[in-house]
Design a protein around this motif. Structure first.
Motif, PDB file in Angstrom:
ATOM      1  N   GLY A 161      81.167   8.413   9.837  1.00 25.84           N
ATOM      2  CA  GLY A 161      81.911   7.217  10.199  1.00 25.84           C
ATOM      3  C   GLY A 161      81.451   6.011   9.406  1.00 25.84           C
ATOM      4  N   THR A 162      82.206   4.953   9.462  1.00 26.24           N
ATOM      5  CA  THR A 162      81.842   3.742   8.730  1.00 26.24           C
ATOM      6  C   THR A 162      80.726   3.027   9.467  1.00 26.24           C
ATOM      7  N   ASN A 163      79.885   2.395   8.692  1.00 25.75           N
ATOM      8  CA  ASN A 163      78.749   1.695   9.272  1.00 25.75           C
ATOM      9  C   ASN A 163      78.576   0.386   8.523  1.00 25.75           C
ATOM     10  N   SER A 164      78.743  -0.726   9.239  1.00 23.87           N
ATOM     11  CA  SER A 164      78.653  -2.038   8.598  1.00 23.87           C
ATOM     12  C   SER A 164      77.219  -2.461   8.345  1.00 23.87           C
ATOM     13  N   GLU A 165      76.262  -1.736   8.908  1.00 27.93           N
ATOM     14  CA  GLU A 165      74.863  -2.096   8.704  1.00 27.93           C
ATOM     15  C   GLU A 165      74.441  -1.784   7.273  1.00 27.93           C
ATOM     16  N   PRO A 166      73.521  -2.570   6.713  1.00 27.46           N
ATOM     17  CA  PRO A 166      73.080  -2.336   5.323  1.00 27.46           C
ATOM     18  C   PRO A 166      72.377  -0.996   5.177  1.00 27.46           C
ATOM     19  N   ILE A 167      72.479  -0.447   3.982  1.00 28.36           N
ATOM     20  CA  ILE A 167      71.829   0.818   3.662  1.00 28.36           C
ATOM     21  C   ILE A 167      70.394   0.541   3.243  1.00 28.36           C
ATOM     22  N   THR A 168      69.459   1.307   3.800  1.00 26.62           N
ATOM     23  CA  THR A 168      68.046   1.164   3.438  1.00 26.62           C
ATOM     24  C   THR A 168      67.553   2.456   2.811  1.00 26.62           C
ATOM     25  N   ASN A 207      71.097  -1.695  -7.228  1.00 24.62           N
ATOM     26  CA  ASN A 207      72.229  -1.805  -6.316  1.00 24.62           C
ATOM     27  C   ASN A 207      71.925  -2.890  -5.287  1.00 24.62           C
ATOM     28  N   ASP A 208      72.596  -4.018  -5.402  1.00 23.91           N
ATOM     29  CA  ASP A 208      72.302  -5.165  -4.537  1.00 23.91           C
ATOM     30  C   ASP A 208      72.660  -4.920  -3.078  1.00 23.91           C
ATOM     31  N   SER A 209      73.485  -3.903  -2.806  1.00 26.40           N
ATOM     32  CA  SER A 209      73.897  -3.652  -1.421  1.00 26.40           C
ATOM     33  C   SER A 209      72.883  -2.790  -0.673  1.00 26.40           C
ATOM     34  N   TRP A 210      71.849  -2.335  -1.363  1.00 27.87           N
ATOM     35  CA  TRP A 210      70.826  -1.512  -0.722  1.00 27.87           C
ATOM     36  C   TRP A 210      69.532  -2.295  -0.556  1.00 27.87           C
ATOM     37  N   SER A 211      68.869  -2.062   0.562  1.00 24.65           N
ATOM     38  CA  SER A 211      67.491  -2.514   0.717  1.00 24.65           C
ATOM     39  C   SER A 211      66.583  -1.354   0.340  1.00 24.65           C
ATOM     40  N   ILE A 230      65.516   3.818   7.938  1.00 25.55           N
ATOM     41  CA  ILE A 230      65.764   4.401   6.618  1.00 25.55           C
ATOM     42  C   ILE A 230      66.979   5.322   6.689  1.00 25.55           C
ATOM     43  N   ASN A 231      67.893   5.168   5.732  1.00 26.64           N
ATOM     44  CA  ASN A 231      69.073   6.033   5.649  1.00 26.64           C
ATOM     45  C   ASN A 231      68.863   7.209   4.715  1.00 26.64           C
ATOM     46  N   VAL A 232      68.210   6.936   3.588  1.00 24.60           N
ATOM     47  CA  VAL A 232      67.954   7.973   2.579  1.00 24.60           C
ATOM     48  C   VAL A 232      66.518   7.841   2.108  1.00 24.60           C
ATOM     49  N   PHE A 233      65.830   8.968   1.986  1.00 23.79           N
ATOM     50  CA  PHE A 233      64.466   8.968   1.479  1.00 23.79           C
ATOM     51  C   PHE A 233      64.447   9.748   0.165  1.00 23.79           C
ATOM     52  N   ILE A 234      63.752   9.193  -0.835  1.00 21.84           N
ATOM     53  CA  ILE A 234      63.708   9.798  -2.171  1.00 21.84           C
ATOM     54  C   ILE A 234      62.266  10.063  -2.560  1.00 21.84           C
ATOM     55  N   MET A 235      61.999  11.271  -3.055  1.00 19.39           N
ATOM     56  CA  MET A 235      60.702  11.586  -3.647  1.00 19.39           C
ATOM     57  C   MET A 235      60.918  11.892  -5.114  1.00 19.39           C
TER      58      MET A 235
END
Length: 345
Positions: free
Chosen positions: A56-63, A87-91, A110-115
């Protein structure tokens, strides 16, 4: 007997007895149990689609959380940070294993974690039982995960993906691993890399640096099947074996070069002395140090036509695992953004 048939014929009790499991965090199966014969992946789908589990859509910022750990490759870590911060839209938050241990994945939404790439074992050693449980719960509850090279090994060791990761390297002072440009072909109707739909754009050259080889699972852990997103179309392990042969024998390779045993540098076949250390081209077969090279070669025949990038699901979360390095491949950095977009859906 095909590769898959050989895997199925293994003594499962022996495998389990010689493989370490700690709360689903597994160590590599003994290499002698993995056949070094070529195999084909024809029984795997060339196209694959998963049910659309749109959150679904989520208006909260992506972290975006990015692992910060001393064992990581600095170039890979810096490149990942530079890309996601563009990407300025991501924290973007840099997170240590201790942060994960203390529950920061949830506290910081946290929405996505990267290693990024590099050694994954230091992270595993610093991530104690609670930290591992926190990370697994994060994915299971809907978090996205992107693992690059060592980051793919990390997911496998935590037991959140059903693929088996085979190391491509043995390292000592003479052999620092399998490195180079890997030729990669993306599958058609790609559910992750939508920009790779055309015939020409389906091919890419991605940086490879001792990444994992994705093999069929050795154990049924009750996890969803993973799916291929791109395949290797060359065998860098075979190239490195050729270099090792030249290093030991002193003979000129088919490409007109020979490799120095003393400093491992490639030299023109027209010269009988190394351009760096001036050692003469000669046979080193009687040298005591040769045995390590002879007994611990990269696995020829496993890389070509095996998956280079895979996807999977774990609970409500999605994963994309890269064997090569998109963040270090000029012109293909956007693959990281597409992977992030996919695990966010």
């Amino acid at each position: 007997m095909s590769f898959l048939e050989q895997l199925k014929s293994f003594d499962t009790d022996k495998l389990v007895a010689t493989t370490t499991f700690v709360h689903e965090h597994r160590e590599s199966a003994p290499l002698e149990l993995i056949p070094e014969t070529p195999f084909v992946w024809d029984n795997l789908p060339k196209t694959h689609a998963l049910p659309n589990r749109d959150r679904g859509t989520n208006s909260e910022p992506i972290t975006i959380g990015v692992l910060k750990e001393e064992g990581l490759c600095k170039a890979s870590f810096d490149a990942v940070n530079r890309l996601v911060q563009s990407n300025d839209s991501w924290s973007v938050l840099q997170m240590t294993p201790e942060d994960i241990e203390n529950g920061s994945l949830i506290e910081n939404s946290i929405n996505v974690f990267i290693m990024a790439g590099g050694a994954h074992r230091p992270t595993l050693m610093r991530l104690h039982d609670q930290g591992r449980k926190n990370f697994i719960s994060f994915i299971q509850d809907g978090g996205g995960y992107i693992g690059i090279c060592g980051g793919a090994f990390f997911a496998w060791h935590l037991g959140i993906v059903s693929v088996h990761c085979r190391g491509s390297i043995f390292q000592n002072d003479k052999f620092q691993g399998v490195q180079g440009k890997s030729r990669v072909e993306f599958i058609s109707d790609n559910i992750v890399f939508n920009s790779k739909g055309g015939d020409i754009s389906r091919m890419a050259e991605l940086s490879f640096n001792n990444g994992p080889l994705f093999l069929p699972k050795l154990f049924d852990r009750g996890l969803p099947d993973w799916f291929p997103l791109a395949y290797y179309k060359n065998d860098l392990c075979a190239v490195e074996n050729s270099r090792m042969d030249s290093m030991i024998s002193g003979e000129i390779r088919s490409d007109g070069l020979w490799s120095c045993y003393r400093c491992t540098v490639d030299n023109e076949g027209t010269s009988d002395a190394c351009s760096v250390c001036f050692t003469n081209r000669q046979s080193w077969e009687e040298d005591p140090g040769v045995q390590d090279l002879v007994e611990n070669r990269p696995p020829v025949g496993l890389m070509e036509n095996s998956p280079a990038i895979i996807g999977s699901v774990f609970g409500e979360g999605k994963l994309v695992l890269f064997s090569p390095h998109p963040e270090l491949s000029v012109g293909y950095e956007s693959l990281l953004f597409e992977a992030i977009d996919y695990v966010l859906k």
